[in-house]
Design a protein around this motif. Structure first.
Motif, PDB file in Angstrom:
ATOM      1  N   ASN A  63       0.830  -1.210   0.000  1.00 37.14           N
ATOM      2  CA  ASN A  63       0.000   0.000   0.000  1.00 37.14           C
ATOM      3  C   ASN A  63       0.864   1.259   0.000  1.00 37.14           C
ATOM      4  O   ASN A  63       0.545   2.240  -0.685  1.00 37.14           O
ATOM      5  N   PHE A  64       1.963   1.221   0.756  1.00 33.71           N
ATOM      6  CA  PHE A  64       2.858   2.377   0.814  1.00 33.71           C
ATOM      7  C   PHE A  64       3.500   2.617  -0.556  1.00 33.71           C
ATOM      8  O   PHE A  64       3.600   3.762  -1.016  1.00 33.71           O
ATOM      9  N   LEU A  65       3.940   1.553  -1.195  1.00 32.05           N
ATOM     10  CA  LEU A  65       4.562   1.682  -2.515  1.00 32.05           C
ATOM     11  C   LEU A  65       3.574   2.244  -3.533  1.00 32.05           C
ATOM     12  O   LEU A  65       3.913   3.132  -4.323  1.00 32.05           O
ATOM     13  N   LYS A  66       2.362   1.714  -3.535  1.00 33.56           N
ATOM     14  CA  LYS A  66       1.339   2.197  -4.467  1.00 33.56           C
ATOM     15  C   LYS A  66       1.052   3.674  -4.258  1.00 33.56           C
ATOM     16  O   LYS A  66       0.948   4.450  -5.215  1.00 33.56           O
ATOM     17  N   SER A  67       0.941   4.079  -2.994  1.00 31.22           N
ATOM     18  CA  SER A  67       0.610   5.474  -2.699  1.00 31.22           C
ATOM     19  C   SER A  67       1.748   6.425  -3.035  1.00 31.22           C
ATOM     20  O   SER A  67       1.555   7.645  -3.068  1.00 31.22           O
ATOM     21  N   ASN A  68       2.940   5.868  -3.300  1.00 28.32           N
ATOM     22  CA  ASN A  68       4.088   6.694  -3.657  1.00 28.32           C
ATOM     23  C   ASN A  68       4.551   6.457  -5.090  1.00 28.32           C
ATOM     24  O   ASN A  68       5.721   6.666  -5.427  1.00 28.32           O
ATOM     25  N   GLY A  69       3.614   6.021  -5.931  1.00 33.16           N
ATOM     26  CA  GLY A  69       3.847   6.008  -7.372  1.00 33.16           C
ATOM     27  C   GLY A  69       4.523   4.798  -7.958  1.00 33.16           C
ATOM     28  O   GLY A  69       4.926   4.822  -9.126  1.00 33.16           O
ATOM     29  N   CYS A  70       4.651   3.726  -7.203  1.00 33.41           N
ATOM     30  CA  CYS A  70       5.322   2.525  -7.713  1.00 33.41           C
ATOM     31  C   CYS A  70       4.339   1.557  -8.369  1.00 33.41           C
ATOM     32  O   CYS A  70       3.188   1.442  -7.952  1.00 33.41           O
ATOM     33  N   GLU A  71       4.843   0.870  -9.380  1.00 38.13           N
ATOM     34  CA  GLU A  71       4.163  -0.338  -9.845  1.00 38.13           C
ATOM     35  C   GLU A  71       4.458  -1.425  -8.816  1.00 38.13           C
ATOM     36  O   GLU A  71       5.601  -1.590  -8.405  1.00 38.13           O
TER      37      GLU A  71
END
Length: 374
Positions: free
Chosen positions: A38-46
């Motif tokens: 969730n953290f990665l998604k919210s910071n623009g990562c695939e």
């Protein structure tokens, strides 16, 4: 970069506190996986997760060169304050925080990466097979440079110092069973005493001789034999051996010696000994180019005088499966000084959390420099 990092520090320390307070053991890092995804998604990562096991991958940017940064996720299961619980006493909470912090710092700097960055959050390092699962899932096949990080105990590195390489040794566990029948304490001639067999094995292991310039060790770490009745001679037993060597070649020779001893003792006592090798991890292979890039990044962050030589340790890390199974990888692992005490795996391990900021800046500069030099 330092000012940007200082601005982000409240978020970074909050991340660490969450991960520290919510440890999960190997292959059960379910909530950790979800939190990081969730953290990665919210910071623009695939983001990529796996249907059959824990772990998560975040990807950012595009380009011909791919740089990977890996953090291990699992905690230990150990007794703390009188009860057994999951416990982050090996620093994996810090490692995850530093990799997430690297993402935050890059994002805050609003840099367009000239290549692809792959953030690998790997499960099950403590049981030695998490990296193999990542390899099986082809996570690292497209990576050119791979970097890792590990907190170092105060006996190796102090706060404000760092090393661009950790020379871990190879390690392996032998799990074994002596299979026989119990006998009455008054009639030892009617059976084979498994405890005596174990004693013979221990004595023979002490006699192993290898090149004295190559560090190695082998010792029995677990034994189980006999039951509640003290007048019964146990015919069966279980035991484990811990094998360590600083070089992969030395480990190969050590394994041959140990196997020979187990076979010969079994023959001597005319008893069956079944054994298998588990939890094998390889010794480090540090790429000079990756190490040089990281050394320069360390000097930029904490000064050239605080760049320490590669740390040589008998400890083991499954990070080195990556270079063993994919020789094309240029890899190095950051050893971070943080005044860690009393030691790694101690249930009350603590460290100077300000070192997290040093680690994040070093990793970020390492990633950016890797893209630039290609």
């Amino acid at each position: 970069m330092k000012k940007t990092l200082e601005k982000l520090s409240p978020i970074i320390f909050e991340l660490f506190e969450h991960l520290h307070q919510n440890p999960e053991v190997s292959w059960k890092e379910v909530n950790t996986t979800s939190f990081i995804a969730n953290f990665l998604k919210s910071n623009g990562c695939e983001v990529r997760t796996f249907p059959d096991h824990t772990g998560v991958i975040g990807e950012l940017g595009n380009g011909p060169l791919t740089v990977g940064v890996r953090a291990d996720m699992d905690s230990l299961w150990q007794e703390v304050n009188g009860r057994f619980q999951a416990n982050h006493s090996c620093g994996h909470d810090a490692h995850m925080t530093m990799v997430l912090g690297t993402l935050l710092l890059l994002k805050e700097m609003q840099l367009e990466l000239p290549g692809r960055l792959k953030l690998i959050f790997q499960p099950a390092e403590e049981v030695g097979d998490g990296a193999l699962k990542m390899i099986e899932k082809q996570v690292i096949d497209d990576i050119d440079f791979l970097y890792g990080v590990h907190l170092r105990p105060i006996q190796e590195l102090t706060m404000g110092t760092a090393s661009p390489g950790i020379i871990h040794g190879a390690a392996e566990t032998v799990s074994a069973k002596i299979i026989g029948f119990d006998a009455h304490g008054a009639r030892p001639d009617l059976g084979v005493n498994a405890i005596e067999v174990i004693s013979a094995i221990v004595e023979q292991l002490k006699g192993i001789r290898l090149n004295p310039f190559d560090s190695f060790s082998v010792k029995m770490t677990q034994v189980s034999a006999g039951g509640d009745n003290t007048n019964v001679i146990p015919g069966s037993a279980q035991f484990h051996l811990d094998l360590r060597a600083q070089k992969n070649e030395t480990m190969d020779r050590l394994v041959q010696k140990v196997d020979h001893i187990l076979q010969q003792v079994a023959s001597l006592f005319e008893v069956k000994i079944e054994f298998e090798h588990k939890e094998k991890v390889y010794a480090a292979v540090v790429n000079p180019k990756a190490q040089k890039i990281m050394a320069k990044a360390i000097a930029e962050v904490i000064g050239a005088e605080n760049v320490m030589p590669a740390v040589i340790t008998p400890g083991a890390e499954d990070f080195h499966f990556y270079t063993k199974e994919r020789p094309h990888l240029k890899a190095a692992m950051l050893g971070l000084g943080c005044d860690l005490a009393p030691g790694l795996h101690h249930p009350y391990m603590s460290f100077n959390r300000d070192a997290l900021l040093n680690g994040i800046e070093i990793l970020t500069r390492t990633v950016l420099a890797t893209f630039k030099q290609n």
